[in-house]
Write an enzyme that holds these catalytic residues in place. Structure first.
Site, PDB file in Angstrom:
ATOM      1  CB  ALA A   1      -0.933  -0.005   1.215  1.00 15.07           C
TER       2      ALA A   1
ATOM      3  CB  SER B   1       3.121  -6.473   1.478  1.00 11.26           C
ATOM      4  OG  SER B   1       2.134  -5.534   1.823  1.00 11.26           O
TER       5      SER B   1
ATOM      6  CB  ALA C   1       0.864 -11.612   0.678  1.00 12.82           C
ATOM      7  CD  GLN C   2       2.004 -18.857   2.419  1.00 13.55           C
ATOM      8  OE1 GLN C   2       1.028 -19.601   2.282  1.00 13.55           O
ATOM      9  NE2 GLN C   2       2.952 -19.083   3.312  1.00 13.55           N
TER      10      GLN C   2
ATOM     11  N   GLY D   1      -1.974 -14.308  -3.246  1.00 14.09           N
ATOM     12  CA  GLY D   1      -2.041 -13.617  -4.523  1.00 14.09           C
ATOM     13  C   GLY D   1      -3.069 -12.503  -4.515  1.00 14.09           C
TER      14      GLY D   1
ATOM     15  CD  GLU E   1      -6.415 -17.911  -2.385  1.00 10.72           C
ATOM     16  OE1 GLU E   1      -6.970 -16.993  -1.753  1.00 10.72           O
ATOM     17  OE2 GLU E   1      -5.189 -17.941  -2.582  1.00 10.72           O
TER      18      GLU E   1
ATOM     19  CG  HIS F   1      -5.364 -18.559   7.054  1.00  9.31           C
ATOM     20  ND1 HIS F   1      -5.314 -19.919   6.813  1.00  9.31           N
ATOM     21  CD2 HIS F   1      -5.337 -17.963   5.842  1.00  9.31           C
ATOM     22  CE1 HIS F   1      -5.250 -20.116   5.505  1.00  9.31           C
ATOM     23  NE2 HIS F   1      -5.261 -18.957   4.887  1.00  9.31           N
TER      24      HIS F   1
ATOM     25  NE  ARG G   1      -8.634 -17.012   3.993  1.00  3.70           N
ATOM     26  CZ  ARG G   1      -7.695 -16.162   3.607  1.00  3.70           C
ATOM     27  NH1 ARG G   1      -7.537 -15.014   4.259  1.00  3.70           N
ATOM     28  NH2 ARG G   1      -6.917 -16.434   2.583  1.00  3.70           N
TER      29      ARG G   1
ATOM     30  CG  HIS H   1      -4.269 -14.492   7.648  1.00  2.00           C
ATOM     31  ND1 HIS H   1      -2.924 -14.659   7.408  1.00  2.00           N
ATOM     32  CD2 HIS H   1      -4.866 -14.347   6.430  1.00  2.00           C
ATOM     33  CE1 HIS H   1      -2.709 -14.621   6.093  1.00  2.00           C
ATOM     34  NE2 HIS H   1      -3.857 -14.425   5.483  1.00  2.00           N
TER      35      HIS H   1
ATOM     36  CD  GLU I   1      -3.927  -6.419   7.909  1.00  2.00           C
ATOM     37  OE1 GLU I   1      -4.364  -7.139   8.831  1.00  2.00           O
ATOM     38  OE2 GLU I   1      -2.857  -6.663   7.312  1.00  2.00           O
TER      39      GLU I   1
ATOM     40  NE  ARG J   1      -8.160 -10.907   4.055  1.00  3.77           N
ATOM     41  CZ  ARG J   1      -7.183 -11.638   3.518  1.00  3.77           C
ATOM     42  NH1 ARG J   1      -6.794 -11.428   2.276  1.00  3.77           N
ATOM     43  NH2 ARG J   1      -6.581 -12.569   4.231  1.00  3.77           N
TER      44      ARG J   1
ATOM     45  CB  SER K   1      -6.018  -8.088   1.709  1.00  2.00           C
ATOM     46  OG  SER K   1      -5.299  -9.284   1.498  1.00  2.00           O
TER      47      SER K   1
END
Length: 511
Positions: free
Chosen positions: A20, A47, A50-51, A53, A118, A233, A278, A337, A361, A372, A377
């Site tokens: 951001a 950031s 982050a996995q 994507g 996802e 998560h 989630r 998370h 965030e 979310r 994000s």
């Protein structure tokens, strides 16, 4: 680039150097801007970790209306539909914009973007970069772009402590670094400080992410929104290490299943099973653990032998823990998370305080609602950075008066972490929330290292106490049902302190 921090010339200051912050700085070019980072660029940003994507409707069977529908459904009635629509419709162009910056997105042999699935998405629309290293790859490209942009001045090793105010508007940033305190005179500040993971014992976030942006905004009098909504998560790798390694939802999108020590898929009766939203999966895993079971992620059949190639970051974490995912089950448990709440902003990222913007965030745009949708994000950060930059560029710069900088201790959440972990976890109840608020009040009113983390935790606890229902990621065991009408929440630090004082027990013998 180095510069004299005492002479900003009215340029805006961006606090935080994750996606951001970097994107906002790049979008402001060629206007001169100062980027404040408490550590070397990328070293301490969520950031980078982050996995999953970025979510964007790019497939032939997809469109922004479907993406919007999935976002609103996951948000459980609390999304700002107008804000969500604007962001998801801008998402495809944001992916193209990142590609022009040199982000190497994963592609098929034919050259098309490879799209993943996802939880709670009805289409494959997750764009990855270098498998499960999406955040790292995006950060690599943006850091390189910032380094080659002469109008962006980066100051590393300095941390914002307070926002200076003058006549009800921003007048500067009080910061501290290796050379001591510093005052950055500016009338335009952007908060891009990330989340609150460091306030919890079990988190997938950097421990330094302890809500300092929320504290800065709150002490300046800003309104904060939806603070009670914290996403846990469901599949963090269960082990002694902190922060906890994340096992991306994309792994379940490729067919991995959740089982207990008997091999039973106890989510079979849940709508969507492993790919349910989630909050639903996290509660199911949490309750199964509370009942004395162990819980695992099974990737032995799917993705199977391809696991290490598809998810190299997770495979590396498993190897360090002595786990071979192709042969062994991976122990999991829920972990904090992401924070759906944040500083309340409008469509341009403006807060309720004149001269203060927020992005990423730390901001509450209304996109995420009560829960979310996976991979929204990073998309939000990239999309909203442009609107924030446009708003700042359209706000006239003016000089503010220099001030004497006084040093303040660096925030330390160690003493408040157990309180928040107990009271504000996956399952909550009113008595525990009241007890946490009472305990957080004294440190929140002090001026020591625990005061800012305690103030943030107190605002979250009061917001959660006021929401007498269960919705999305906020689940009250004493109020397990939805309220008839979904309403977003707002709070200020002053209101939270007043509410906590009302909860404080009367001392025996005092009249």
């Amino acid at each position: 680039m180095s510069m004299d921090v005492r002479d900003l010339g009215g340029r805006p200051v961006i606090i935080g150097a994750g996606i951001a912050g970097l994107m906002t700085a790049l979008q402001l070019a060629p206007e001169p801007v100062l980027l404040l980072s408490r550590s070397p660029l990328g070293a301490d940003a969520s950031s980078m970790w982050a996995q999953g994507g970025l979510a964007a409707s790019l497939g032939d069977d997809d469109d922004p209306a479907l993406h919007l529908s999935d976002t609103l459904a996951a948000g459980d009635g609390l999304c700002d539909a107008q804000a969500a629509r604007r962001i998801v419709y801008a998402a495809p162009a944001a992916i193209e914009y990142l590609a022009r910056f040199g982000v190497r997105f994963d592609r098929t042999p034919a050259g098309a973007l490879r799209l993943g699935l996802e939880a709670a998405h009805t289409r494959r629309r997750i764009v990855h970069a270098r498998g499960d290293g999406s955040g790292r790859e995006v950060m690599r490209a943006l850091i390189a772009a910032v380094g080659s942009t002469p109008t962006i001045a980066v100051i590393e090793g300095f941390e914002a402590r307070r926002l200076a105010m003058e006549d009800g508007r921003i007048a500067g940033v009080l910061a501290s670094g290796p050379t001591g305190p510093a005052f950055l005179a500016t009338a335009r500040v952007v908060l891009a400080t990330g989340g609150i993971g460091g306030l919890f014992h079990d988190s997938t976030n950097p421990l330094g992410s302890c809500g300092q942006g929320l504290a800065l905004a709150a002490h300046a009098g800003a309104v904060l929104a939806d603070l009670e909504f914290i996403q846990f998560h469901p599949t963090a790798l269960d082990g002694p290490g902190r922060p906890m390694p994340l096992i991306s939802e994309a792994v379940r999108g490729e067919g991995a299943v959740i089982v207990d020590e008997t091999g039973r898929r106890f989510l079979d009766g849940v709508r969507g099973a492993e790919l349910a939203p989630r909050d639903i999966v996290a509660r199911a895993v949490w309750k199964h653990l509370a009942d004395g079971h162990r819980v695992f992620l099974n990737v032995r059949e799917r993705p199977g032998p391809e696991f290490a190639r598809q998810f190299p970051t997770i495979a590396s974490a498993c190897k360090k823990a002595g786990i071979d995912p192709v042969r062994d089950l991976m122990p999991i448990r829920p972990a904090q998370h992401y924070h759906m709440g944040g500083v309340a902003v409008d469509g341009s990222g403006r807060t309720s305080v004149t001269g203060l913007w927020a992005c990423g965030e730390v901001a509450s745009t209304g996109l995420h609602g009560a829960n979310r949708l996976a991979s929204n994000s990073l998309t939000e950060a990239v999309v909203c950075a442009r609107w924030v930059a446009e708003s700042i560029a359209g706000t006239p710069a003016h000089r503010t008066k220099p001030a004497i900088a006084s040093d303040r201790p660096s925030p330390d959440p160690t003493t408040v972490r157990p309180l928040l972990s107990r009271a504000l976890g996956v399952l909550r109840d009113g008595e525990a929330l009241k007890a946490a608020a009472r305990a957080l009040l004294p440190p929140a009113e002090r001026k020591d290292a625990a005061s800012d983390p305690a103030a943030v935790g107190l605002m979250i606890a009061i917001a959660a106490l006021r929401r007498r229902e269960s919705r999305g990621a906020h689940y009250r065991t004493d109020f397990p049902h939805h309220a008839a009408v979904a309403r977003r929440s707002e709070i200020t630090l002053e209101a939270a302190l007043a509410a906590a004082r009302e909860l404080a027990p009367v001392l025996e013998g005092v009249t």
